[in-house]
Design a protein around this motif. Structure first.
Motif, mmCIF file in Angstrom:
data_model
loop_
_atom_site.group_PDB
_atom_site.id
_atom_site.type_symbol
_atom_site.label_atom_id
_atom_site.label_comp_id
_atom_site.label_asym_id
_atom_site.label_seq_id
_atom_site.Cartn_x
_atom_site.Cartn_y
_atom_site.Cartn_z
ATOM 1 N N ALA A 1 13.892 -8.519 -24.014
ATOM 2 C CA ALA A 1 13.927 -9.733 -23.202
ATOM 3 C C ALA A 1 14.062 -9.452 -21.710
ATOM 4 C CB ALA A 1 15.066 -10.629 -23.665
ATOM 5 N N ASP A 2 14.721 -8.346 -21.343
ATOM 6 C CA ASP A 2 14.965 -8.094 -19.921
ATOM 7 C C ASP A 2 13.911 -7.206 -19.267
ATOM 8 O OD1 ASP A 2 15.647 -5.739 -21.204
ATOM 9 O OD2 ASP A 2 17.355 -5.317 -19.890
ATOM 10 N N ILE A 3 12.885 -6.809 -20.000
ATOM 11 C CA ILE A 3 11.857 -5.934 -19.447
ATOM 12 C C ILE A 3 10.988 -6.700 -18.456
ATOM 13 C CG2 ILE A 3 9.723 -4.662 -19.973
ATOM 14 C CD1 ILE A 3 12.187 -3.088 -20.621
ATOM 15 N N ILE A 4 10.741 -6.086 -17.294
ATOM 16 C CA ILE A 4 9.851 -6.652 -16.273
ATOM 17 C C ILE A 4 8.674 -5.699 -16.104
ATOM 18 C CG2 ILE A 4 9.621 -7.400 -13.879
ATOM 19 C CD1 ILE A 4 12.740 -7.598 -13.855
ATOM 20 N N ILE A 5 7.483 -6.182 -16.388
ATOM 21 C CA ILE A 5 6.282 -5.375 -16.177
ATOM 22 C C ILE A 5 5.512 -5.984 -15.011
ATOM 23 C CG2 ILE A 5 4.082 -4.614 -17.137
ATOM 24 C CD1 ILE A 5 5.390 -4.446 -19.847
ATOM 25 N N ALA A 6 5.419 -5.218 -13.939
ATOM 26 C CA ALA A 6 4.697 -5.652 -12.746
ATOM 27 C C ALA A 6 3.327 -4.996 -12.732
ATOM 28 C CB ALA A 6 5.480 -5.266 -11.493
ATOM 29 N N THR A 7 2.298 -5.796 -12.637
ATOM 30 C CA THR A 7 0.949 -5.253 -12.565
ATOM 31 C C THR A 7 0.345 -5.616 -11.213
ATOM 32 O OG1 THR A 7 -1.162 -5.065 -13.729
ATOM 33 C CG2 THR A 7 -0.163 -7.266 -13.631
ATOM 34 N N LYS A 8 -0.891 -5.218 -10.992
ATOM 35 C CA LYS A 8 -1.522 -5.533 -9.720
ATOM 36 C C LYS A 8 -3.014 -5.775 -9.908
ATOM 37 C CE LYS A 8 0.047 -1.763 -7.951
ATOM 38 N NZ LYS A 8 0.595 -1.149 -9.195
ATOM 39 N N VAL A 9 -3.581 -6.508 -8.964
ATOM 40 C CA VAL A 9 -5.007 -6.832 -8.991
ATOM 41 C C VAL A 9 -5.583 -6.606 -7.604
ATOM 42 C CG1 VAL A 9 -4.795 -8.527 -10.862
ATOM 43 C CG2 VAL A 9 -4.512 -9.266 -8.492
ATOM 44 N N GLY A 10 -6.919 -6.516 -7.541
ATOM 45 C CA GLY A 10 -7.585 -6.335 -6.263
ATOM 46 C C GLY A 10 -8.408 -5.068 -6.183
ATOM 47 N N ALA A 11 -8.404 -4.270 -7.269
ATOM 48 C CA ALA A 11 -9.174 -3.024 -7.277
ATOM 49 C C ALA A 11 -9.681 -2.750 -8.684
ATOM 50 C CB ALA A 11 -8.320 -1.865 -6.792
ATOM 51 N N GLU B 1 1.411 -13.525 -22.733
ATOM 52 C CA GLU B 1 0.890 -14.852 -22.443
ATOM 53 C C GLU B 1 1.091 -15.201 -20.979
ATOM 54 O OE1 GLU B 1 2.659 -17.643 -25.100
ATOM 55 O OE2 GLU B 1 1.718 -16.774 -26.893
ATOM 56 N N GLN B 2 2.010 -14.505 -20.319
ATOM 57 C CA GLN B 2 2.269 -14.702 -18.898
ATOM 58 C C GLN B 2 2.667 -13.379 -18.278
ATOM 59 O OE1 GLN B 2 5.991 -16.627 -17.380
ATOM 60 N NE2 GLN B 2 4.585 -18.148 -16.495
ATOM 61 N N LEU B 3 2.113 -13.090 -17.094
ATOM 62 C CA LEU B 3 2.472 -11.874 -16.363
ATOM 63 C C LEU B 3 3.675 -12.166 -15.481
ATOM 64 C CD1 LEU B 3 -1.139 -10.762 -15.315
ATOM 65 C CD2 LEU B 3 0.241 -9.844 -17.201
ATOM 66 N N ALA B 4 4.730 -11.358 -15.617
ATOM 67 C CA ALA B 4 5.968 -11.619 -14.889
ATOM 68 C C ALA B 4 5.790 -11.469 -13.383
ATOM 69 C CB ALA B 4 7.067 -10.689 -15.385
ATOM 70 N N LEU B 5 5.007 -10.463 -12.962
ATOM 71 C CA LEU B 5 4.837 -10.179 -11.540
ATOM 72 C C LEU B 5 3.476 -9.544 -11.315
ATOM 73 C CD1 LEU B 5 5.911 -9.898 -8.619
ATOM 74 C CD2 LEU B 5 7.052 -7.786 -9.332
ATOM 75 N N VAL B 6 2.679 -10.155 -10.450
ATOM 76 C CA VAL B 6 1.348 -9.634 -10.115
ATOM 77 C C VAL B 6 1.301 -9.339 -8.621
ATOM 78 C CG1 VAL B 6 -1.120 -10.110 -10.006
ATOM 79 C CG2 VAL B 6 0.201 -10.876 -11.979
ATOM 80 N N HIS B 7 1.068 -8.075 -8.277
ATOM 81 C CA HIS B 7 0.909 -7.685 -6.877
ATOM 82 C C HIS B 7 -0.561 -7.792 -6.478
ATOM 83 C CE1 HIS B 7 4.846 -5.507 -7.518
ATOM 84 N NE2 HIS B 7 5.063 -6.200 -6.416
ATOM 85 N N TYR B 8 -0.800 -8.501 -5.415
ATOM 86 C CA TYR B 8 -2.156 -8.718 -4.913
ATOM 87 C C TYR B 8 -2.434 -7.742 -3.783
ATOM 88 C CZ TYR B 8 -5.920 -11.061 -2.285
ATOM 89 O OH TYR B 8 -7.088 -11.351 -1.612
ATOM 90 N N GLY B 9 -3.426 -6.879 -3.979
ATOM 91 C CA GLY B 9 -3.798 -5.928 -2.957
ATOM 92 C C GLY B 9 -5.271 -6.043 -2.613
ATOM 93 N N LYS B 10 -5.577 -6.141 -1.332
ATOM 94 C CA LYS B 10 -6.975 -6.227 -0.920
ATOM 95 C C LYS B 10 -7.137 -5.503 0.405
ATOM 96 C CE LYS B 10 -10.738 -9.482 0.066
ATOM 97 N NZ LYS B 10 -11.729 -8.753 -0.756
ATOM 98 N N ALA B 11 -7.623 -4.290 0.349
ATOM 99 C CA ALA B 11 -7.866 -3.512 1.560
ATOM 100 C C ALA B 11 -9.169 -3.960 2.201
ATOM 101 C CB ALA B 11 -7.928 -2.026 1.232
ATOM 102 N N GLY B 12 -9.157 -4.090 3.517
ATOM 103 C CA GLY B 12 -10.369 -4.489 4.213
ATOM 104 C C GLY B 12 -10.703 -5.950 3.999
ATOM 105 N N GLY B 13 -11.891 -6.344 4.407
ATOM 106 C CA GLY B 13 -12.303 -7.735 4.267
ATOM 107 C C GLY B 13 -11.666 -8.604 5.335
ATOM 108 N N SER B 14 -12.106 -9.858 5.393
ATOM 109 C CA SER B 14 -11.600 -10.778 6.403
ATOM 110 C C SER B 14 -10.324 -11.459 5.932
ATOM 111 C CB SER B 14 -12.660 -11.845 6.703
ATOM 112 O OG SER B 14 -12.838 -12.687 5.568
ATOM 113 N N LEU B 15 -9.609 -12.069 6.872
ATOM 114 C CA LEU B 15 -8.406 -12.810 6.527
ATOM 115 C C LEU B 15 -8.763 -14.013 5.659
ATOM 116 C CD1 LEU B 15 -5.364 -12.829 6.946
ATOM 117 C CD2 LEU B 15 -5.707 -14.278 8.959
ATOM 118 N N HIS B 16 -9.920 -14.588 5.893
ATOM 119 C CA HIS B 16 -10.384 -15.712 5.060
ATOM 120 C C HIS B 16 -10.538 -15.276 3.606
ATOM 121 C CE1 HIS B 16 -12.526 -19.282 3.736
ATOM 122 N NE2 HIS B 16 -13.528 -18.521 3.333
#
Length: 291
Positions: free
Chosen positions: A82-92, A123-138
């Motif tokens: 119950a106390d496990i936190i799995i943090a994943t990431k997206v953007g690559a 069924e739900q991700l506890a923590l998702v880190h968003y990473g995006k190198a480069g590209g515009s602020l938009h």
């Protein structure tokens, strides 16, 4: 060592309590962080040992391997305590030639979130880190909007940032609640390196995280690129009878209460040493010596 716990999403309705240090899974993959590990059974045993020793925060991504670390976590720990936190990431994503490629368009981010859910059996991700190198602020704002929409849909609990610039951090803070920031930072990597392919402005972002009470998660924290500074670490480690890696982790924990180290390893011995580093106390004189 005091402050062995840190709250992620403290200003939200669903805060998570992580114990220090956490564990970064990227090293469990094959050569070049690609493919299956040489010793799959050993990797499974190491993850289970980490939990036995009190680790409850694991950092992963669907592009590690790709898919390797997510599947290892599920095989080793599912159904998750119950106390496990799995943090994943997206953007690559990874190319078939082992290259690292951007994958941050709205439809790509949605696919990556769905992929993480499937591989991790969640069924739900506890923590998702968003990473995006480069590209515009938009483009960055479009990605944030996509993740905020997925959060409203219940597929993400907390949103964090990875490899963020100061500008991206400020943009994200205005868009919604930032649960954590994951950037390159270590004893020997405290200033911005514009030529680094791995991260941006860790030293500049740490005070912003402290100001906003946001956990800062340094990756590659055992980097040893400045020999003269690392010599001080070596000298003190020998004096204290601990390893340089342990002293690096202890320094991070003393550096700020908002730092959550996630050292990774494939060695059971090093895993135990890394976790035990949380018990190392450094005096003011020792911290002054390290600089």
């Amino acid at each position: 060592m005091k402050n062995k716990e840190i709250i992620i999403g403290a200003n939200t309705a669903n805060p998570l309590t992580a114990r220090k240090p956490g564990y970064g899974t990227m090293r469990l993959t094959g050569e070049g962080f690609f493919g299956e590990p040489k010793d799959r059974d050993g990797a499974i045993a190491l993850l289970r040992k980490a939990v036995e020793m009190g680790v409850n925060f694991f950092d992963t991504a669907d592009f590690y391997g790709p898919g390797v670390t997510n599947r290892l976590l599920a095989e080793a720990l599912y159904p998750y305590p119950a106390d496990i936190i799995i943090a994943t990431k997206v953007g690559a994503k990874r190319g078939t030639d082992k290259s690292w490629l951007p994958y941050g368009k709205p439809d790509e981010l949605r696919l990556s979130v769905e992929n993480n859910l499937l591989e991790l059996k969640m069924e739900q991700l506890a923590l998702v880190h968003y990473g995006k190198a480069g590209g515009s602020l938009h483009e960055y704002e479009e990605g944030l909007e996509t993740l905020l929409a997925l959060q409203k849909e219940g597929k993400i609990l907390h949103i964090g940032l990875s490899n963020a610039t100061v500008e991206q951090f400020n943009t994200a803070i205005k868009a919604g609640k930032v649960a954590s920031v994951e950037n390159m930072y270590s004893y020997t990597q405290r200033i911005t390196d514009p030529d680094s392919p791995y991260g941006f402005q860790g030293g500049e972002l740490l005070p912003l995280c402290e100001e906003n009470q946001i956990p800062f998660i340094p990756f590659f924290s055992l980097q040893t690129s400045l020999p003269n500074e690392q010599n001080k670490m070596k000298d003190l480690a020998e004096t204290r009878g601990v390893t340089i890696a342990q002293l690096n982790i202890a320094w991070l924990l003393h550096r700020s209460a908002w730092i959550l180290p996630i050292p990774g390893t494939t060695s059971m011995q090093h895993l135990e040493e890394n976790i035990n580093a949380a018990d190392i106390s450094l005096s003011e004189d020792e911290l002054t010596f390290l600089g």
